[in-house]
Design a protein around this motif. Structure first.
Motif, mmCIF file in Angstrom:
data_model
loop_
_atom_site.group_PDB
_atom_site.id
_atom_site.type_symbol
_atom_site.label_atom_id
_atom_site.label_comp_id
_atom_site.label_asym_id
_atom_site.label_seq_id
_atom_site.Cartn_x
_atom_site.Cartn_y
_atom_site.Cartn_z
ATOM 1 N N UNK A 1 0.809 -1.226 0.000
ATOM 2 C CA UNK A 1 0.000 0.000 0.000
ATOM 3 C C UNK A 1 0.840 1.273 0.000
ATOM 4 N N UNK A 2 2.023 1.234 0.599
ATOM 5 C CA UNK A 2 2.917 2.391 0.519
ATOM 6 C C UNK A 2 3.279 2.674 -0.939
ATOM 7 N N UNK A 3 3.632 1.618 -1.651
ATOM 8 C CA UNK A 3 4.004 1.764 -3.056
ATOM 9 C C UNK A 3 2.820 2.247 -3.886
ATOM 10 N N UNK A 4 1.632 1.689 -3.650
ATOM 11 C CA UNK A 4 0.440 2.154 -4.365
ATOM 12 C C UNK A 4 0.209 3.635 -4.111
ATOM 13 N N UNK A 5 0.463 4.078 -2.883
ATOM 14 C CA UNK A 5 0.311 5.500 -2.569
ATOM 15 C C UNK A 5 1.274 6.371 -3.356
ATOM 16 N N UNK A 6 2.490 5.889 -3.575
ATOM 17 C CA UNK A 6 3.448 6.630 -4.394
ATOM 18 C C UNK A 6 2.897 6.786 -5.815
ATOM 19 N N UNK A 7 2.398 5.694 -6.372
ATOM 20 C CA UNK A 7 1.840 5.758 -7.728
ATOM 21 C C UNK A 7 0.723 6.794 -7.809
ATOM 22 N N UNK A 8 -0.188 6.752 -6.856
ATOM 23 C CA UNK A 8 -1.340 7.643 -6.889
ATOM 24 C C UNK A 8 -0.946 9.093 -6.624
ATOM 25 N N UNK A 9 0.014 9.287 -5.741
ATOM 26 C CA UNK A 9 0.431 10.652 -5.416
ATOM 27 C C UNK A 9 1.128 11.343 -6.578
ATOM 28 N N UNK A 10 1.682 10.566 -7.500
ATOM 29 C CA UNK A 10 2.342 11.156 -8.663
ATOM 30 C C UNK A 10 1.455 11.147 -9.914
ATOM 31 N N UNK A 11 0.172 10.917 -9.719
ATOM 32 C CA UNK A 11 -0.732 10.829 -10.865
ATOM 33 C C UNK A 11 -0.757 12.106 -11.689
ATOM 34 N N UNK A 12 -0.592 13.251 -11.033
ATOM 35 C CA UNK A 12 -0.647 14.529 -11.757
ATOM 36 C C UNK A 12 0.688 14.892 -12.412
ATOM 37 N N UNK A 13 1.689 14.015 -12.289
ATOM 38 C CA UNK A 13 3.010 14.310 -12.844
ATOM 39 C C UNK A 13 3.385 13.402 -14.021
ATOM 40 N N UNK A 14 2.415 12.618 -14.521
ATOM 41 C CA UNK A 14 2.732 11.645 -15.561
ATOM 42 C C UNK A 14 3.351 12.315 -16.787
ATOM 43 N N UNK A 15 2.779 13.422 -17.252
ATOM 44 C CA UNK A 15 3.333 14.093 -18.432
ATOM 45 C C UNK A 15 4.755 14.577 -18.178
ATOM 46 N N UNK A 16 4.991 15.090 -16.990
ATOM 47 C CA UNK A 16 6.342 15.555 -16.649
ATOM 48 C C UNK A 16 7.325 14.388 -16.593
ATOM 49 N N UNK A 17 6.893 13.249 -16.078
ATOM 50 C CA UNK A 17 7.767 12.077 -15.997
ATOM 51 C C UNK A 17 8.132 11.574 -17.391
ATOM 52 N N UNK A 18 7.159 11.571 -18.286
ATOM 53 C CA UNK A 18 7.455 11.188 -19.667
ATOM 54 C C UNK A 18 8.457 12.147 -20.288
ATOM 55 N N UNK A 19 8.325 13.435 -19.967
ATOM 56 C CA UNK A 19 9.248 14.431 -20.505
ATOM 57 C C UNK A 19 10.668 14.225 -19.975
ATOM 58 N N UNK A 20 10.798 13.627 -18.786
ATOM 59 C CA UNK A 20 12.119 13.326 -18.236
ATOM 60 C C UNK A 20 12.802 12.180 -18.974
ATOM 61 N N UNK A 21 12.033 11.409 -19.726
ATOM 62 C CA UNK A 21 12.588 10.255 -20.428
ATOM 63 C C UNK A 21 12.107 8.924 -19.902
ATOM 64 N N UNK A 22 11.168 8.931 -18.947
ATOM 65 C CA UNK A 22 10.605 7.673 -18.462
ATOM 66 C C UNK A 22 9.874 6.996 -19.621
ATOM 67 N N UNK A 23 10.135 5.718 -19.887
ATOM 68 C CA UNK A 23 9.526 5.056 -21.042
ATOM 69 C C UNK A 23 8.004 5.064 -21.005
ATOM 70 N N UNK A 24 7.421 5.218 -22.177
ATOM 71 C CA UNK A 24 5.975 5.215 -22.337
ATOM 72 C C UNK A 24 5.542 3.827 -22.783
ATOM 73 N N UNK A 25 4.963 3.064 -21.859
ATOM 74 C CA UNK A 25 4.458 1.727 -22.181
ATOM 75 C C UNK A 25 2.990 1.630 -21.783
ATOM 76 N N UNK A 26 2.260 2.698 -22.083
ATOM 77 C CA UNK A 26 0.832 2.688 -21.830
ATOM 78 C C UNK A 26 0.138 1.674 -22.739
ATOM 79 N N UNK A 27 -1.074 1.335 -22.398
ATOM 80 C CA UNK A 27 -1.775 0.248 -23.081
ATOM 81 C C UNK A 27 -1.862 0.459 -24.585
ATOM 82 N N UNK A 28 -1.986 1.697 -25.011
ATOM 83 C CA UNK A 28 -2.101 1.971 -26.445
ATOM 84 C C UNK A 28 -0.826 1.626 -27.205
ATOM 85 N N UNK A 29 0.305 1.610 -26.506
ATOM 86 C CA UNK A 29 1.592 1.346 -27.163
ATOM 87 C C UNK A 29 2.019 -0.111 -27.069
#
Length: 305
Positions: free
Chosen positions: A122-150
């Motif tokens: 649950x701690x880890x799940x909280x990290x995921x949820x707390x960064x939900x508003x930063x997904x676009x910024x994370x992709x811009x940092x170079x984090x790989x995009x492996x969303x379902x559409x890809x």
């Protein structure tokens, strides 16, 4: 990149100078030569003794250099789970980290219990949820995009590149169908660690710390459970496949999601557990060494390595 660069004396001297400079800025002195316990084609780690205890240096290959910036982002939001770096160079990807303590693997064997996963998940799940508003910024940092559409296209490309058997090639439509099914549950696609096992979680002074975010990607959050549950917890302390019922651990992870999202999260997890091995195979492939990739692809098709 092969691992020869990490052992190059000139490169190591440059690293030592950088470490000494960063430590000096913090009033810390290195008390001995760094030790290099981990050398892989994609990264290396040095243990650095200092007058205030050990610290750790990490360097990544170019494709993983975004880890330094990513860890800074996560630590800014959840320093209770991901400790702040002592220093980072986001151009080179170099990181200097405080000692994180013992691995969960060591602790669970000593305690002969997997119960700490009920806290970690649950701690880890909280990290995921707390960064939900930063997904676009994370992709811009170079984090790989492996969303379902890809993912279906990435899977098709992977099985072609490694010359996989026809049965893996024939599964391309299945990957697309499963991605569509999982998308139907309406859950957001978030940051996920993609290699969350008991050697990536550390215990120090009562805290559980999630480390080594180099393989993280933006994809379905539940994909993390493939490695964590099927690849880890299910094997138990004696390393016997399917010897542990993972449902209570799954439910611990899902609890923070259940507070925010309706729908059948358990059903979504069943689909994600299977597709998560596709994500791991695509994201974790090391060119020239396809043994692990094939294991992950067999986990997707057969549920067995």
């Amino acid at each position: 990149m092969n691992d020869r660069r990490w052992r190059d004396p000139e490169w190591l001297a440059e690293v030592r100078d950088w470490i000494d400079h960063q430590l000096g800025l913090r009033g810390v002195t290195r008390s001995g030569p760094p030790v290099q316990p981990h050398v892989y084609p994609w990264s290396t780690v040095l243990r650095v003794p200092t007058d205030q205890g050990d610290v750790w240096f990490k360097a990544n290959s170019e494709s993983l250099r975004h880890e330094a910036a990513l860890v800074q982002r996560i630590a800014a939001r959840r320093p209770d789970v991901v400790p702040a770096l002592l220093a980072a160079d986001t151009v080179t990807g170099w990181m200097l980290m405080p000692d994180a303590g013992e691995t969960l693997r060591v602790v669970t064997q000593r305690e002969q219990s997997l119960d700490r996963w009920h806290v970690v998940l649950p701690l880890y799940a909280g990290v995921q949820l707390d960064l939900a508003d930063e997904v676009d910024d994370l992709l811009a940092l170079g984090v790989p995009d492996l969303r379902l559409a890809t993912l279906p296209e990435a899977y098709a490309r992977l099985v072609d590149e490694i010359g996989a058997d026809r049965r893996f090639r024939d599964a391309v439509p299945m990957v697309a169908d499963l991605c569509g099914e999982l998308a139907g549950y309406g859950l957001p696609e978030l940051l996920q660690h993609d290699d969350l096992h008991d050697a990536q979680v550390f215990v120090r002074e009562g805290r559980h710390l999630v480390m080594d975010w180099g393989d993280a990607c933006v994809s379905h959050p539940f994909f993390s459970l493939s490695v964590t549950l099927e690849g880890g917890v299910a094997w138990g302390l004696a390393d016997v496949q399917d010897s542990v019922d993972v449902a209570p651990f799954r439910d611990a992870y899902l609890a923070p999601y259940a507070e925010r999202f309706a729908g059948d999260l358990v059903a979504a997890t069943r689909v994600a557990l299977r597709l998560g091995w596709v994500c791991r195979a695509v994201n974790g492939r090391v060119p020239g060494d396809d043994r692990q990739t094939l294991v992950r692809l067999r986990m997707f098709l057969d549920g067995r390595p």
